[in-house]
Write a protein that holds these residues in place. Structure first.
Motif, PDB file in Angstrom:
ATOM      1  N   GLY A  36       0.815  -1.207   0.000  1.00 30.37           N
ATOM      2  CA  GLY A  36       0.000   0.000   0.000  1.00 30.37           C
ATOM      3  C   GLY A  36       0.848   1.256   0.000  1.00 30.37           C
ATOM      4  N   ALA A  37       0.196   2.379  -0.223  1.00 36.47           N
ATOM      5  CA  ALA A  37       0.886   3.671  -0.289  1.00 36.47           C
ATOM      6  C   ALA A  37       1.602   3.995   1.011  1.00 36.47           C
ATOM      7  CB  ALA A  37      -0.111   4.775  -0.627  1.00 36.47           C
ATOM      8  N   SER A  38       1.068   3.542   2.137  1.00 33.85           N
ATOM      9  CA  SER A  38       1.690   3.830   3.431  1.00 33.85           C
ATOM     10  C   SER A  38       2.658   2.730   3.859  1.00 33.85           C
ATOM     11  CB  SER A  38       0.613   4.021   4.493  1.00 33.85           C
ATOM     12  OG  SER A  38      -0.143   2.841   4.629  1.00 33.85           O
ATOM     13  N   GLY A  39       2.997   1.818   2.933  1.00 31.04           N
ATOM     14  CA  GLY A  39       3.948   0.757   3.236  1.00 31.04           C
ATOM     15  C   GLY A  39       3.340  -0.488   3.838  1.00 31.04           C
ATOM     16  N   GLU A  40       2.023  -0.532   3.960  1.00 36.11           N
ATOM     17  CA  GLU A  40       1.353  -1.708   4.502  1.00 36.11           C
ATOM     18  C   GLU A  40       1.331  -2.814   3.457  1.00 36.11           C
ATOM     19  OE1 GLU A  40      -2.374   0.049   5.102  1.00 36.11           O
ATOM     20  OE2 GLU A  40      -1.844   0.994   6.989  1.00 36.11           O
TER      21      GLU A  40
END
Length: 130
Positions: A111-115
């Motif tokens: 994901g965009a937040s590194g998830e």
């Protein structure tokens, strides 16, 4: 990336399900699956069990692994939800466990937040497996 097998809890692919595709969002569950897929022996076992259910001895022979290693890898794969353990019935009354791959496809997303997330496509089960 490895953990002791006793520290691994079974991954349940029931967080979000649609059309036999399950999204695994829990970081712990994602890590269990990635740990199993990172292991070359585990990948060989997944390949060996893709068509037929095999006993631990058959997996050991097919994958050319020591039996003790085979049992550790089978536990890791089963806990990660990538294999299912079933009972093989024998006419002699001595039943044994057999293992079959339960997933068709695993897609890793970032994901965009590194998830990290996983989408797992379950294999179609035959009527005898239900």
């Amino acid at each position: 990336m490895s953990q002791s097998p006793s520290a691994v809890s079974a991954v349940k692919f029931a967080e979000t399900t649609s059309n036999d595709v399950t999204t695994v969002d829990s970081a712990e569950n994602v890590q269990h699956v990635l740990d199993a897929l990172d292991d070359a022996d585990c990948r060989a076992i997944l390949e060996a069990t893709s068509e037929d259910a095999l006993s631990a001895n058959e997996v050991s022979d097919t994958c050319d692994l020591p039996l003790s290693t085979t049992y550790r890898k089978l536990e890791l794969l089963t806990d990660a939800g990538l294999l299912a353990e079933r009972t093989r019935l024998c006419t002699t009354g001595k039943h044994s466990s057999e293992y079959v791959r339960t997933v068709e496809d695993v897609v890793v997303s970032l994901g965009a937040s590194g998830e990290m997330g996983l989408e797992v496509t379950q294999r179609a089960r035959s009527p005898g497996d239900r």
